[in-house]
Scaffold this motif. Structure first.
Motif, PDB file in Angstrom:
ATOM      1  N   ILE A  38      15.554  45.122  15.798  1.00 15.08           N
ATOM      2  CA  ILE A  38      15.938  45.920  16.956  1.00 15.08           C
ATOM      3  C   ILE A  38      14.881  47.006  17.122  1.00 15.08           C
ATOM      4  CG2 ILE A  38      17.797  47.193  18.075  1.00 15.08           C
ATOM      5  CD1 ILE A  38      18.588  44.351  16.948  1.00 15.08           C
ATOM      6  N   LEU A  61      13.174  42.539  23.763  1.00 18.50           N
ATOM      7  CA  LEU A  61      13.986  41.326  23.750  1.00 18.50           C
ATOM      8  C   LEU A  61      13.091  40.096  23.843  1.00 18.50           C
ATOM      9  CD1 LEU A  61      16.933  42.161  26.193  1.00 18.50           C
ATOM     10  CD2 LEU A  61      16.862  42.409  23.702  1.00 18.50           C
ATOM     11  N   ARG A  87      13.378  35.712  24.768  1.00 18.22           N
ATOM     12  CA  ARG A  87      14.207  34.607  25.241  1.00 18.22           C
ATOM     13  C   ARG A  87      14.055  33.494  24.222  1.00 18.22           C
ATOM     14  NH1 ARG A  87      13.917  30.474  29.551  1.00 18.22           N
ATOM     15  NH2 ARG A  87      11.790  31.174  29.935  1.00 18.22           N
ATOM     16  N   ARG A  88      15.170  33.128  23.601  1.00 21.19           N
ATOM     17  CA  ARG A  88      15.182  32.208  22.473  1.00 21.19           C
ATOM     18  C   ARG A  88      14.846  30.790  22.910  1.00 21.19           C
ATOM     19  NH1 ARG A  88      15.216  35.022  18.544  1.00 21.19           N
ATOM     20  NH2 ARG A  88      15.282  33.181  17.267  1.00 21.19           N
ATOM     21  N   TRP A 140      18.595  35.658  26.175  1.00 19.62           N
ATOM     22  CA  TRP A 140      17.800  36.802  25.716  1.00 19.62           C
ATOM     23  C   TRP A 140      18.517  37.495  24.564  1.00 19.62           C
ATOM     24  CZ3 TRP A 140      13.012  38.212  27.487  1.00 19.62           C
ATOM     25  CH2 TRP A 140      12.550  37.528  28.616  1.00 19.62           C
ATOM     26  N   GLY A 141      17.740  37.840  23.565  1.00 18.24           N
ATOM     27  CA  GLY A 141      18.276  38.542  22.400  1.00 18.24           C
ATOM     28  C   GLY A 141      17.145  39.221  21.656  1.00 18.24           C
ATOM     29  N   PHE A 142      17.419  39.573  20.435  1.00 19.71           N
ATOM     30  CA  PHE A 142      16.444  40.283  19.617  1.00 19.71           C
ATOM     31  C   PHE A 142      15.578  39.292  18.841  1.00 19.71           C
ATOM     32  CE2 PHE A 142      20.308  42.921  19.845  1.00 19.71           C
ATOM     33  CZ  PHE A 142      19.795  43.943  20.628  1.00 19.71           C
ATOM     34  N   LEU A 160      20.492  47.682  30.382  1.00 19.77           N
ATOM     35  CA  LEU A 160      20.646  46.383  29.734  1.00 19.77           C
ATOM     36  C   LEU A 160      21.959  45.680  30.097  1.00 19.77           C
ATOM     37  CD1 LEU A 160      19.389  44.309  27.834  1.00 19.77           C
ATOM     38  CD2 LEU A 160      20.395  45.556  25.928  1.00 19.77           C
ATOM     39  N   LEU A 170      22.214  37.274  28.413  1.00 23.48           N
ATOM     40  CA  LEU A 170      22.094  37.822  27.060  1.00 23.48           C
ATOM     41  C   LEU A 170      22.928  37.033  26.054  1.00 23.48           C
ATOM     42  CD1 LEU A 170      22.551  41.624  27.864  1.00 23.48           C
ATOM     43  CD2 LEU A 170      20.394  40.404  27.497  1.00 23.48           C
ATOM     44  N   VAL A 204      24.490  41.498  22.364  1.00 23.34           N
ATOM     45  CA  VAL A 204      23.185  42.151  22.471  1.00 23.34           C
ATOM     46  C   VAL A 204      23.324  43.569  23.005  1.00 23.34           C
ATOM     47  CG1 VAL A 204      20.969  42.131  23.700  1.00 23.34           C
ATOM     48  CG2 VAL A 204      21.803  40.063  22.577  1.00 23.34           C
ATOM     49  N   ALA A 264      22.496  46.902  20.835  1.00 20.95           N
ATOM     50  CA  ALA A 264      21.457  47.799  21.360  1.00 20.95           C
ATOM     51  C   ALA A 264      21.990  49.232  21.456  1.00 20.95           C
ATOM     52  CB  ALA A 264      20.980  47.316  22.720  1.00 20.95           C
TER      53      ALA A 264
END
Length: 149
Positions: free
Chosen positions: A17, A26, A28-29, A38-40, A122, A129, A133, A137
């Motif tokens: 983070i 962030l 995008r996996r 989208w995540g960390f 966000l 997301l 997330v 955050a």
């Protein structure tokens, strides 16, 4: 391609983070769980690797950004299920707050995209997301403020 066998135990993984000013980093996996969301930045912890080292390694592999790991924010469950709902993998995600040092995000490793996103906007950003997330955050931002950064 057949699915990998389901492990008989949860898989430990980290999330990095990173907050810089009013923005949060962030990605995008590219892979399950949460492919396309989208995540960390983050991923599995290698044997013998500390939480902080794993978070910084995954951060750099996925974005090219360097940071300093500060502290654990929270831990979450993430379930990877097939189309029928059968559990493939259960991850325990440990979120680590990191202080940005250098670099602009460039998607690498298993990230499709990487960018800074306005932290306050966000929850209403319209980005698809991953679960929790926005909440993680907000927790990280509160800890960062308490810590004086």
């Amino acid at each position: 391609m057949p699915n990998p066998p389901t492990p008989d135990h949860p898989i430990p993984a980290v999330l990095a983070i990173v907050i810089r000013g009013d923005d949060i980093l962030l990605v995008r996996r590219a892979n399950p769980p949460d492919a396309g969301l989208w995540g960390f930045p983050g991923g599995k912890i290698d044997p013998g690797e500390t939480l902080h080292t794993a978070a910084l390694r995954e951060l750099h592999e996925e974005t090219g950004v360097t940071a300093r790991a500060r502290q654990v924010v929270t831990a979450l469950d993430a379930f990877d299920r097939d189309e029928a709902g059968t559990l493939r993998r259960h991850f325990i995600l440990i979120a680590v707050l990191c202080d940005w040092i250098a670099g602009e995000p460039v998607a690498g490793d298993d990230a499709l995209d990487a960018c800074w996103v306005d932290l306050t906007g966000l929850p209403t950003s319209g980005l698809p997301l991953s679960r929790d997330v926005a909440e993680v955050a907000a927790q990280a931002a509160a800890l960062r403020t308490e810590g004086g950064a």
